[in-house]
Design a protein around this motif. Structure first.
Motif, PDB file in Angstrom:
ATOM      1  N   ASP A  57      49.312  69.851  80.944  1.00 42.43           N
ATOM      2  CA  ASP A  57      50.015  70.849  81.753  1.00 42.43           C
ATOM      3  C   ASP A  57      50.469  70.212  83.069  1.00 42.43           C
ATOM      4  O   ASP A  57      49.648  69.879  83.929  1.00 42.43           O
ATOM      5  CB  ASP A  57      49.033  72.012  82.005  1.00 42.43           C
ATOM      6  CG  ASP A  57      49.655  73.148  82.802  1.00 42.43           C
ATOM      7  OD1 ASP A  57      50.729  72.960  83.407  1.00 42.43           O
ATOM      8  OD2 ASP A  57      49.041  74.233  82.826  1.00 42.43           O
ATOM      9  N   LEU A  58      51.755  70.054  83.217  1.00 42.99           N
ATOM     10  CA  LEU A  58      52.314  69.433  84.420  1.00 42.99           C
ATOM     11  C   LEU A  58      51.955  70.243  85.668  1.00 42.99           C
ATOM     12  O   LEU A  58      51.804  69.699  86.759  1.00 42.99           O
ATOM     13  CB  LEU A  58      53.835  69.308  84.262  1.00 42.99           C
ATOM     14  CG  LEU A  58      54.631  68.478  85.247  1.00 42.99           C
ATOM     15  CD1 LEU A  58      53.994  67.139  85.540  1.00 42.99           C
ATOM     16  CD2 LEU A  58      56.041  68.272  84.715  1.00 42.99           C
ATOM     17  N   GLY A  59      51.769  71.555  85.495  1.00 42.04           N
ATOM     18  CA  GLY A  59      51.392  72.413  86.620  1.00 42.04           C
ATOM     19  C   GLY A  59      50.043  72.003  87.203  1.00 42.04           C
ATOM     20  O   GLY A  59      49.874  71.910  88.413  1.00 42.04           O
ATOM     21  N   VAL A  60      49.070  71.711  86.334  1.00 40.28           N
ATOM     22  CA  VAL A  60      47.729  71.304  86.767  1.00 40.28           C
ATOM     23  C   VAL A  60      47.794  69.963  87.499  1.00 40.28           C
ATOM     24  O   VAL A  60      47.252  69.796  88.590  1.00 40.28           O
ATOM     25  CB  VAL A  60      46.781  71.206  85.541  1.00 40.28           C
ATOM     26  CG1 VAL A  60      45.505  70.465  85.888  1.00 40.28           C
ATOM     27  CG2 VAL A  60      46.465  72.602  85.006  1.00 40.28           C
ATOM     28  N   VAL A  61      48.502  69.010  86.901  1.00 43.77           N
ATOM     29  CA  VAL A  61      48.607  67.677  87.472  1.00 43.77           C
ATOM     30  C   VAL A  61      49.261  67.721  88.860  1.00 43.77           C
ATOM     31  O   VAL A  61      48.839  67.043  89.793  1.00 43.77           O
ATOM     32  CB  VAL A  61      49.413  66.779  86.503  1.00 43.77           C
ATOM     33  CG1 VAL A  61      49.957  65.562  87.193  1.00 43.77           C
ATOM     34  CG2 VAL A  61      48.531  66.379  85.327  1.00 43.77           C
ATOM     35  N   SER A  62      50.254  68.584  88.993  1.00 49.89           N
ATOM     36  CA  SER A  62      51.022  68.607  90.240  1.00 49.89           C
ATOM     37  C   SER A  62      50.205  69.149  91.407  1.00 49.89           C
ATOM     38  O   SER A  62      50.531  68.921  92.558  1.00 49.89           O
ATOM     39  CB  SER A  62      52.278  69.456  90.065  1.00 49.89           C
ATOM     40  OG  SER A  62      51.902  70.813  89.929  1.00 49.89           O
TER      41      SER A  62
END
Ligand SMILES: Nc1ncnc2c1ncn2[C@@H]1O[C@H](COP(=O)(O)OP(=O)(O)O)[C@@H](O)[C@H]1O
Ligand code: SF4
Ligand SMILES: [Mg+2]
Length: 318
Positions: A211-216
Motif C-alpha cells: 500500500d503506497l499510502g502506508v509507505v508514504s
C-alpha cells in the motif's frame, strides 16, 4: 553516510518446477537515519529482498549474484557464523510479515523479547530492565511482559514484535508489511509509533508495503518494485507529485482514501507475472495501458530522468 548498499542483487528460488527469479538485479543505497519505502503488489519480491538483507533467504532460495554491503561489509561473502555474531539483529533487524501471529505461545512476552540479549551474555536483571524500558517505548504497560501472547490484542502483539526488533539497538530496522493484518485504527497507531521511533532514535528504516499510502506516511525515498525489479525510485515527493512509471501511476490511483469523498478505487487489471518465466521486454507490458511495440521485446533500464528520480520505461526514451 551510507549504511546499506545493495548492488545488482539477484535472489532466486531453485524449485523443482523452475527457477523463480524473485529479486532480479536490484540496486539501492540507504544512508544512516534515512527511511526507504518499498512498495509493490504481492508477489513482486519485496519480502525476498528483505530476507536477503538479513542473510535469511529460506531454501530453496539463495543469492545468485550481486552484493549487499552493510557498513562496508559484504554479507553475501561472509560466513553465516559472522553474519550471526556481528550483523543480524545487532546492525540489521526485521519485523517479519505476519510475525505477530508467530509469537511463541508458551513463553511470556518479556522472556521472548529478552532472549537475544540473554543469549549474547547480558545479566538477567539488566536484560529485563531493558525489556521494561522497550515495552514503554512501544506504548505498552511493562506489566504486559508477564502475559502470554494469546492474552494480547493484535495491536499489542504487533508492538511486542517491534520491541523484539529493537532489543539489540540495530542501526537498520526492516518492517515488512507491519500494519497489514490490523484494522484501520490500529494501523494508524502502529504507523505513529514507527514515526516516533524514527524521529527520536534516527534509525534507518526500510518499510515495505503493498500500500503506497502506508509507505508514504514514513518514507523519504520510495522504491517501486514490480516483478523482481525496481521500476521507479525517487523521493516521496517525486513519486507522489510526479509519478512517471505507468505502474506507479496505477498504484497511486489504487490508494484507498480515508478522508474526503469516496471515489471509486481503480484496480490494476491482471496480476504480476509468474517469476519463473516473466514476459520478455518490459515485465509490466501485458498490463500497461501505454504499451508500445518496443516494450514487448526490449527491456527498459532504470534511468535518471530528473535529479535522484529514476524510471525504467520506454515512454521516456527518445
Ligand atoms: N520459499 C519459497 N520457495 C519458492 N518460491 C518462493 C518462496 N518464497 C517466495 N517465493 C516466490 O518469490 C516471489 C516473490 O515473493 P515475495 O518476496 O514473498 O513477494 P512479496 O513480498 O512482494 O509479496 C513469488 O513468486 C513467490 O512465489
Ligand atoms: S516500458 Fe512500455 S509497457 Fe513498460 S511501463 Fe513503460 S510504456 Fe508500459
Ligand atoms: Mg511479502
Amino acid at each position: 553516510m551510507v549504511l546499506l548498499e545493495v548492488s545488482n542483487l539477484k535472489t532466486y528460488f531453485y524449485t523443482l518446477r523452475g527457477i523463480v527469479k524473485a529479486v532480479d538485479g536490484v540496486s539501492l543505497t540507504l544512508d544512516r537515519g534515512q527511511t526507504l519505502g518499498i512498495v509493490g503488489e504481492s508477489g513482486c519480491g519485496k519480502s525476498t529482498l528483505a530476507w536477503s538483507i538479513m542473510g535469511l533467504v529460506p531454501p530453496p532460495g539463495r543469492i545468485a549474484g550481486g552484493s549487499i554491503k552493510i557498513d562496508g561489509d559484504d554479507i553475501t561473502k561472509m560466513r553465516e557464523g559472522d553474519v550471526r555474531s556481528k550483523i543480524r539483529w545487532k546492525k540489521v533487524s526485521m519485523i517479519f510479515q505476519g510475525a505477530m501471529n508467530a509469537l511463541n505461545p508458551v513463553y511470556k512476552v518479556a522472556d521472548q523479547i529478552a532472549e537475544p540479549l540473554l543469549y549474547s551474555g547480558a545479566p538477567r536483571d539488566e536484560a529485563y530492565a531493558r525489556v521494561a524500558e522497550l515495552l514503554e517505548m512501544v506504548g505498552l504497560d511493562p506489566k504486559i511482559g508477564e502475559r502470554y501472547p494469546h492474552e494480547l490484542s493484535g495491536g499489542q502483539k504487533q508492538r511486542v514484535v517491534i520491541a523484539m526488533a529493537l532489543i539489540m539497538e540495530p542501526d537498520l530496522v526492516i518492517a515488512d508489511e507491519p500494519t497489514t493484518a490490523l484494522d484501520v485504527v490500529v494501523q494508524a497507531q502502529i504507523l505513529n509509533l514507527m514515526k516516533e521511533l524514527q524521529r527520536k532514535k534516527r534509525r534507518s528504516i526500510i518499510i515495505i508495503s503493498h500500500d503506497l499510502g502506508v509507505v508514504s506516511e514514513l518514507a523519504e525515498k520510495i522504491a517501486v518494485m514490480y516483478a523482481g525489479k525496481i521500476v521507479e525510485y525517487g523521493t516521496a515527493e517525486q513519486i507522489f507529485n510526479n509519478p512517471m512509471h505507468p505502474y506507479t501511476q496505477a498504484l497511486i490511483r489504487a490508494i484507498p482514501r480515508l478522508t474526503g469523498p469516496v471515489t471509486k478505487l481503480e484496480y490494476i487489471p491482471g496480476s504480476p507475472p509468474d517469476l519463473r518465466s516473466p514476459p520478455p521486454g518490459c515485465r509490466f507490458a501485458p498490463r500497461c495501458s501505454k504499451v508500445m511495440d518496443i516494450c514487448r521485446s526490449e527491456e527498459p533500464v532504470l534511468e535518471e530522468l530528473e535529479k535522484d528520480h529514476f524510471v525504467a520505461c520506454w515512454l521516456y526514451r527518445r
